[in-house]
Design a protein around this motif. Structure first.
Motif, PDB file in Angstrom:
ATOM      1  N   ASN A 109       0.804  -1.120   0.189  1.00 51.75           N
ATOM      2  CA  ASN A 109      -0.016   0.114  -0.068  1.00 51.75           C
ATOM      3  C   ASN A 109       0.952   1.281   0.014  1.00 51.75           C
ATOM      4  O   ASN A 109       0.551   2.293  -0.813  1.00 51.75           O
ATOM      5  CB  ASN A 109      -0.985  -0.152   1.304  1.00 51.75           C
ATOM      6  N   LEU A 110       2.014   1.139   0.827  1.00 54.97           N
ATOM      7  CA  LEU A 110       2.853   2.409   0.925  1.00 54.97           C
ATOM      8  C   LEU A 110       3.522   2.753  -0.687  1.00 54.97           C
ATOM      9  O   LEU A 110       3.677   3.897  -1.029  1.00 54.97           O
ATOM     10  CB  LEU A 110       3.816   2.396   2.074  1.00 54.97           C
ATOM     11  N   THR A 146      -6.316  -6.379  -2.545  1.00 54.63           N
ATOM     12  CA  THR A 146      -6.750  -5.261  -3.383  1.00 54.63           C
ATOM     13  C   THR A 146      -7.014  -4.429  -2.623  1.00 54.63           C
ATOM     14  O   THR A 146      -6.430  -2.965  -2.909  1.00 54.63           O
ATOM     15  CB  THR A 146      -7.543  -5.805  -4.460  1.00 54.63           C
ATOM     16  N   LEU A 147      -7.952  -4.381  -1.650  1.00 56.01           N
ATOM     17  CA  LEU A 147      -8.426  -3.279  -0.897  1.00 56.01           C
ATOM     18  C   LEU A 147      -7.412  -2.534  -0.161  1.00 56.01           C
ATOM     19  O   LEU A 147      -7.327  -1.282   0.040  1.00 56.01           O
ATOM     20  CB  LEU A 147      -9.916  -3.663  -0.301  1.00 56.01           C
ATOM     21  N   ILE A 148      -6.563  -3.314   0.522  1.00 59.97           N
ATOM     22  CA  ILE A 148      -5.637  -3.056   1.056  1.00 59.97           C
ATOM     23  C   ILE A 148      -4.524  -1.983   0.363  1.00 59.97           C
ATOM     24  O   ILE A 148      -4.117  -1.042   0.758  1.00 59.97           O
ATOM     25  CB  ILE A 148      -4.772  -3.930   1.913  1.00 59.97           C
ATOM     26  N   ALA A 149      -4.405  -2.707  -0.759  1.00 58.85           N
ATOM     27  CA  ALA A 149      -3.327  -2.041  -1.739  1.00 58.85           C
ATOM     28  C   ALA A 149      -3.559  -0.738  -1.932  1.00 58.85           C
ATOM     29  O   ALA A 149      -2.716   0.212  -2.104  1.00 58.85           O
ATOM     30  CB  ALA A 149      -2.798  -2.918  -2.836  1.00 58.85           C
ATOM     31  N   GLY A 152      -6.390   4.729   0.474  1.00 54.69           N
ATOM     32  CA  GLY A 152      -5.876   6.029   0.723  1.00 54.69           C
ATOM     33  C   GLY A 152      -5.713   6.816  -0.863  1.00 54.69           C
ATOM     34  O   GLY A 152      -5.596   8.014  -0.866  1.00 54.69           O
ATOM     35  N   LEU A 153      -5.838   6.134  -1.763  1.00 52.86           N
ATOM     36  CA  LEU A 153      -6.252   6.534  -3.269  1.00 52.86           C
ATOM     37  C   LEU A 153      -7.452   7.107  -3.417  1.00 52.86           C
ATOM     38  O   LEU A 153      -8.644   6.572  -3.055  1.00 52.86           O
ATOM     39  CB  LEU A 153      -5.966   5.536  -4.259  1.00 52.86           C
ATOM     40  N   THR A 154      -7.548   8.265  -4.239  1.00 51.01           N
ATOM     41  CA  THR A 154      -8.968   8.716  -4.526  1.00 51.01           C
ATOM     42  C   THR A 154      -9.667   7.770  -5.579  1.00 51.01           C
ATOM     43  O   THR A 154      -8.984   7.134  -6.449  1.00 51.01           O
ATOM     44  CB  THR A 154      -8.867  10.006  -5.213  1.00 51.01           C
TER      45      THR A 154
END
Ligand code: PGA
Length: 250
Positions: A109-110, A146-149, A152-154
């Protein structure tokens, strides 16, 4: 309509000289492709690959990116460095990184956030191991990965991300998911994206299949409604094979 994207993942193969040679061989073979073609090369090959790619529509990518812009992170590369060297795409969270280099959903994710902020298109890899599929966890696992990755994105940023569904048991093994198996799991990922970000986003995100995709099975996989491309390892190292995958529609 989603434009298919066929990406080669060269992994730890070929130095700068061989990279240029393979690209010069490949260039004429993939001309006129309907798919977006991306080569994710070792970072040390980016400069020579960029030169060799002149006059071609093939895009360049890297295989990993660090999440900090600079600093004391020995051996790592920032999004800005990769951009400057010619990369537009970057693979993130490949199962080999997760398995051998301690990559977790959180570091994935980061890296995804840093890639997007730095102007790189992430190719985010998710997928289950054999025992996880056998235990019936595939759908829950790929949804979670997928959702964790993407946290924080729009929604607008999510639309541009590429997801690669790569069942770990199919990578480099010669075993492929069946066309229907691959499509079904990719459908699960798309539904999860639609539920979280809305149908417009779910329908826009390109989701690739990866894992022993080759000239023989590409056509069948690509004929599935939810499969928008492939992430190709072994078969991307031979120009003729990769070109055949690129021209899956011929
Ligand atoms: P493979 O690798 O095509 O050699 O199975 C795919 C990948 O690891 O991205």
């Amino acid at each position: 309509m989603r434009t298919p994207v066929i990406a080669g993942n060269w992994k730890m193969n070929k130095g700068p000289k061989e990279a240029a040679e393979l690209i010069l061989e490949l260039k004429p073979l993939v001309e006129g492709a309907k798919a977006t073609v991306v080569l994710c090369v070792p970072a040390v090959d980016l400069q020579s690959a960029r030169q060799a790619l002149r006059g071609s529509k093939i895009r360049l990518g890297a295989q990993n990116v660090h999440y900090m812009p600079s600093g004391a992170f020995t051996g790592e590369l920032s999004a800005a460095m990769l951009r400057e060297a010619g990369a537009e795409y970057v693979i993130i969270g490949h199962s080999e990184r997760r398995q051998y280099f301690g990559e977790t959903d959180e570091t994935v994710n980061l890296r995804v956030k840093a890639a997007v902020a730095g102007g790189l298109v992430p190719i985010v890899c998710v997928g289950e191991r054999k025992e996880q599929r056998e235990a019936g966890y595939t759908d829950a696992l790929v949804t979670y990965q997928t959702l964790i990755a993407l946290t924080g994105l729009t929604p607008e940023e999510v639309k541009k991300v590429i997801v690669a569904y790569e069942p770990v048991w199919a990578i480099g093994t010669g075993l492929t998911a069946t066309d229907e198996q691959a499509n079904q799991t990719i459908r699960v990922i798309r539904d999860a994206l639609s539920a979280r970000y809305g149908k417009r986003v779910g329908n826009a995100v390109r989701i690739q299949y990866g894992g022993s995709m080759n000239p023989k099975n590409a056509k069948g996989l690509m004929a599935q409604p939810d499969i928008d491309g492939g992430l190709i390892g072994g078969a991307s190292l031979k120009a003729a094979d990769f070109a055949q995958v690129v021209h899956f529609d011929r």
